[in-house]
Design a protein around this motif. Structure first.
Motif, PDB file in Angstrom:
ATOM      1  N   ARG A  54       0.823  -1.211   0.000  1.00 18.25           N
ATOM      2  CA  ARG A  54       0.000   0.000   0.000  1.00 18.25           C
ATOM      3  C   ARG A  54       0.859   1.265   0.000  1.00 18.25           C
ATOM      4  O   ARG A  54       1.690   1.468   0.878  1.00 18.25           O
ATOM      5  CB  ARG A  54      -0.896  -0.007   1.234  1.00 18.25           C
ATOM      6  CG  ARG A  54      -1.739   1.230   1.371  1.00 18.25           C
ATOM      7  CD  ARG A  54      -2.452   1.240   2.693  1.00 18.25           C
ATOM      8  NE  ARG A  54      -3.878   1.008   2.550  1.00 18.25           N
ATOM      9  CZ  ARG A  54      -4.657   0.517   3.511  1.00 18.25           C
ATOM     10  NH1 ARG A  54      -4.141   0.158   4.655  1.00 18.25           N
ATOM     11  NH2 ARG A  54      -5.943   0.389   3.314  1.00 18.25           N
ATOM     12  N   ARG A  59       1.121   8.165  -5.604  1.00 17.04           N
ATOM     13  CA  ARG A  59       2.385   8.622  -6.186  1.00 17.04           C
ATOM     14  C   ARG A  59       2.433   8.405  -7.689  1.00 17.04           C
ATOM     15  O   ARG A  59       3.420   8.745  -8.318  1.00 17.04           O
ATOM     16  CB  ARG A  59       3.575   7.901  -5.544  1.00 17.04           C
ATOM     17  CG  ARG A  59       3.792   8.154  -4.075  1.00 17.04           C
ATOM     18  CD  ARG A  59       3.903   9.625  -3.745  1.00 17.04           C
ATOM     19  NE  ARG A  59       5.036  10.255  -4.383  1.00 17.04           N
ATOM     20  CZ  ARG A  59       5.143  11.579  -4.561  1.00 17.04           C
ATOM     21  NH1 ARG A  59       4.190  12.366  -4.161  1.00 17.04           N
ATOM     22  NH2 ARG A  59       6.205  12.088  -5.135  1.00 17.04           N
ATOM     23  N   THR A  67       7.743   0.233  -6.960  1.00 18.97           N
ATOM     24  CA  THR A  67       7.583  -0.463  -5.679  1.00 18.97           C
ATOM     25  C   THR A  67       7.404  -1.958  -5.913  1.00 18.97           C
ATOM     26  O   THR A  67       8.064  -2.780  -5.279  1.00 18.97           O
ATOM     27  CB  THR A  67       6.367   0.100  -4.914  1.00 18.97           C
ATOM     28  OG1 THR A  67       6.605   1.468  -4.600  1.00 18.97           O
ATOM     29  CG2 THR A  67       6.128  -0.673  -3.629  1.00 18.97           C
TER      30      THR A  67
ATOM     31  N   GLU B  88      11.552  18.659  -7.588  1.00 15.46           N
ATOM     32  CA  GLU B  88      11.747  17.342  -8.176  1.00 15.46           C
ATOM     33  C   GLU B  88      12.424  16.409  -7.187  1.00 15.46           C
ATOM     34  O   GLU B  88      12.061  15.243  -7.052  1.00 15.46           O
ATOM     35  CB  GLU B  88      12.616  17.452  -9.435  1.00 15.46           C
ATOM     36  CG  GLU B  88      11.835  17.676 -10.700  1.00 15.46           C
ATOM     37  CD  GLU B  88      10.699  16.691 -10.840  1.00 15.46           C
ATOM     38  OE1 GLU B  88      10.979  15.490 -10.964  1.00 15.46           O
ATOM     39  OE2 GLU B  88       9.543  17.119 -10.786  1.00 15.46           O
ATOM     40  N   GLU B  91       9.988  15.358  -4.591  1.00 20.11           N
ATOM     41  CA  GLU B  91       9.046  14.355  -5.105  1.00 20.11           C
ATOM     42  C   GLU B  91       9.691  12.964  -5.095  1.00 20.11           C
ATOM     43  O   GLU B  91       9.077  11.989  -4.708  1.00 20.11           O
ATOM     44  CB  GLU B  91       8.645  14.700  -6.544  1.00 20.11           C
ATOM     45  CG  GLU B  91       7.839  15.965  -6.661  1.00 20.11           C
ATOM     46  CD  GLU B  91       6.340  15.705  -6.618  1.00 20.11           C
ATOM     47  OE1 GLU B  91       5.958  14.554  -6.874  1.00 20.11           O
ATOM     48  OE2 GLU B  91       5.596  16.639  -6.308  1.00 20.11           O
ATOM     49  N   LYS B  92      10.943  12.913  -5.554  1.00 19.18           N
ATOM     50  CA  LYS B  92      11.659  11.633  -5.601  1.00 19.18           C
ATOM     51  C   LYS B  92      11.810  11.064  -4.201  1.00 19.18           C
ATOM     52  O   LYS B  92      11.629   9.873  -3.987  1.00 19.18           O
ATOM     53  CB  LYS B  92      13.029  11.825  -6.240  1.00 19.18           C
ATOM     54  CG  LYS B  92      12.926  12.130  -7.706  1.00 19.18           C
ATOM     55  CD  LYS B  92      14.014  11.442  -8.516  1.00 19.18           C
ATOM     56  CE  LYS B  92      13.549  11.285  -9.947  1.00 19.18           C
ATOM     57  NZ  LYS B  92      13.432  12.557 -10.653  1.00 19.18           N
ATOM     58  N   ILE B  94       9.944  11.670  -1.594  1.00 19.53           N
ATOM     59  CA  ILE B  94       8.636  11.233  -1.084  1.00 19.53           C
ATOM     60  C   ILE B  94       8.313   9.839  -1.635  1.00 19.53           C
ATOM     61  O   ILE B  94       7.929   8.945  -0.898  1.00 19.53           O
ATOM     62  CB  ILE B  94       7.525  12.242  -1.468  1.00 19.53           C
ATOM     63  CG1 ILE B  94       7.736  13.563  -0.726  1.00 19.53           C
ATOM     64  CG2 ILE B  94       6.149  11.671  -1.129  1.00 19.53           C
ATOM     65  CD1 ILE B  94       6.816  14.686  -1.195  1.00 19.53           C
ATOM     66  N   SER B  95       8.517   9.665  -2.950  1.00 17.45           N
ATOM     67  CA  SER B  95       8.227   8.361  -3.553  1.00 17.45           C
ATOM     68  C   SER B  95       9.053   7.254  -2.906  1.00 17.45           C
ATOM     69  O   SER B  95       8.575   6.150  -2.684  1.00 17.45           O
ATOM     70  CB  SER B  95       8.489   8.384  -5.054  1.00 17.45           C
ATOM     71  OG  SER B  95       7.504   9.145  -5.693  1.00 17.45           O
ATOM     72  N   ILE B  98       7.559   6.458   0.451  1.00 11.84           N
ATOM     73  CA  ILE B  98       6.300   5.723   0.281  1.00 11.84           C
ATOM     74  C   ILE B  98       6.583   4.274  -0.112  1.00 11.84           C
ATOM     75  O   ILE B  98       5.936   3.344   0.353  1.00 11.84           O
ATOM     76  CB  ILE B  98       5.418   6.422  -0.790  1.00 11.84           C
ATOM     77  CG1 ILE B  98       5.013   7.818  -0.321  1.00 11.84           C
ATOM     78  CG2 ILE B  98       4.184   5.592  -1.124  1.00 11.84           C
ATOM     79  CD1 ILE B  98       4.191   7.851   0.932  1.00 11.84           C
ATOM     80  N   GLU B  99       7.593   4.089  -0.974  1.00 16.98           N
ATOM     81  CA  GLU B  99       7.951   2.722  -1.383  1.00 16.98           C
ATOM     82  C   GLU B  99       8.421   1.903  -0.179  1.00 16.98           C
ATOM     83  O   GLU B  99       8.007   0.766   0.016  1.00 16.98           O
ATOM     84  CB  GLU B  99       9.045   2.762  -2.458  1.00 16.98           C
ATOM     85  CG  GLU B  99       9.495   1.366  -2.854  1.00 16.98           C
ATOM     86  CD  GLU B  99      10.606   1.356  -3.892  1.00 16.98           C
ATOM     87  OE1 GLU B  99      10.741   2.335  -4.650  1.00 16.98           O
ATOM     88  OE2 GLU B  99      11.332   0.346  -3.930  1.00 16.98           O
ATOM     89  N   ILE B 101       7.782   2.351   2.977  1.00 15.51           N
ATOM     90  CA  ILE B 101       6.658   2.077   3.887  1.00 15.51           C
ATOM     91  C   ILE B 101       5.817   0.927   3.333  1.00 15.51           C
ATOM     92  O   ILE B 101       5.404   0.041   4.062  1.00 15.51           O
ATOM     93  CB  ILE B 101       5.784   3.337   4.085  1.00 15.51           C
ATOM     94  CG1 ILE B 101       6.584   4.431   4.798  1.00 15.51           C
ATOM     95  CG2 ILE B 101       4.531   3.002   4.898  1.00 15.51           C
ATOM     96  CD1 ILE B 101       5.856   5.767   4.879  1.00 15.51           C
ATOM     97  N   ALA B 102       5.605   0.948   2.006  1.00  9.91           N
ATOM     98  CA  ALA B 102       4.769  -0.082   1.387  1.00  9.91           C
ATOM     99  C   ALA B 102       5.393  -1.468   1.533  1.00  9.91           C
ATOM    100  O   ALA B 102       4.694  -2.454   1.736  1.00  9.91           O
ATOM    101  CB  ALA B 102       4.533   0.245  -0.085  1.00  9.91           C
TER     102      ALA B 102
END
Lengths: 218, 106
Positions: A54, A59, A67, B88, B91-92, B94-95, B98-99, B101-102
């Protein structure tokens, strides 16, 4: 061979379970990446038996694929298939996507809707043709389709390919990477079903302009 | 001239805001000094526009006001570029977060 199917999904709760089940009946390792959906895509994916990852915020599809691919490599995948959540593709066609890689013929296969017998909506057809032309001008690669979500990638190539585009331009990004890295690729005809659902959920024509902007400035 | 009063008031208001941002630690000392000296310099140019005429003649631009416009444009575009590049990078990052965490615990 250890095969992982990656399904990026954004607000696909209506159809994701069905897509996952149909893939899972043929290939057990299905990874759904919920890209910060507002609906219960994540729960549906988990219930359908996929490994659900998740993104807590949205994004973009490029980021979701990254991912999924990185996760699959982490889990020892040898071949990674990317597959759309919206039910446009046929799971039974995964076999012909992975065969050239298994046989060592190439590093990556790209699904092409124009090699198969598909009815592509008129405007979509022309925009894709334009995109194909530009891709050829920039990379020198002769392709028949460029923004098709159906791909198979060897883990070795997956480790090398850097998807820099978080949003929809990632599809062109992957092709630029193929050219840059000199990867061996092959296009495989695939069926793309344009259902009412997929057309409603799919890329709008205006999306093409956004992709061009992202490619030029990011 | 009226325009000078208007510009000076605007500059003072902006400088006050800069000071406030510095006090509440939103901008660093370096940034504060940079922006403050920029506003002071602009204030000087507003009050003594002759300076730009001298500079413009020296550089061969013609009118002082033209020189100001050219210089400002270059500065503004450069700033936009810097902000763009920084965004930029953000943004990178943050991605990437997020990756991670996922993937965690899966």
């Amino acid at each position: 061979m250890n095969l992982f199917v990656i399904i990026p999904a954004y607000n696909e709760s209506k159809i994701i379970a069905e897509t996952i089940r149909s893939v899972k009946s043929l290939y057990p390792n299905v990874v759904a990446v919920d890209d910060g959906s507002a609906d219960n895509t994540f729960e549906e994916a988990e219930k359908a038996g996929a490994v659900a990852l998740r993104h807590i915020i949205n994004r973009g599809q490029g980021a979701a694929l990254r991912t999924g691919i990185n996760y699959a490599i982490l889990k020892g995948a040898e071949i990674i298939v990317t597959f759309d959540a919206d039910g446009q593709f046929e799971p039974s066609e995964i076999e012909k996507m992975i065969k050239p890689i298994r046989d060592g013929e190439c590093d990556i296969t790209l699904g092409s809707r124009f090699l198969g017998k598909n009815k592509v909506p008129f405007l979509k057809n022309w925009i894709l043709k334009l995109a194909i032309f530009f891709t050829r001008a920039i990379t020198g690669l002769k392709l028949t389709d460029v923004h098709n979500g159906f791909r198979a990638i060897s883990a070795k190539a997956g480790m090398k390919i850097k998807i820099r585009q978080d949003r929809m331009a990632h599809a062109s990004d992957i092709i630029h990477e193929i050219a840059r890295l000199g990867l061996k690729f092959k296009e495989v005809p695939v069926t793309v079903k344009y259902t009412d659902y997929s057309i409603r959920k799919g890329q709008k024509i205006s999306g093409a302009l956004k992709i061009i902007f992202d490619l030029m400035f990011k | 001239m009226l325009i000078q009063y208007i510009l000076i008031i605007a500059i003072i208001l902006i400088e006050l805001q800069t000071i406030r941002k510095f006090r509440s630690n939103i901008v660093s000392r370096r940034e504060f000094l940079f922006w403050s000296s920029l506003w002071v310099a602009i204030g000087v140019v507003v009050l003594l526009p002759q300076i730009t005429v001298f500079l413009a003649n020296y550089l061969g631009v013609g009118r002082g006001a033209d020189l100001v416009v050219y210089a400002s444009l270059i500065f503004v575009f450069y700033m936009i570029f810097r902000i763009f590049a920084r965004q930029e990078r953000m943004e990178k990052n943050i991605s990437k977060i997020i990756e991670e965490i996922a993937k965690k615990g899966k």
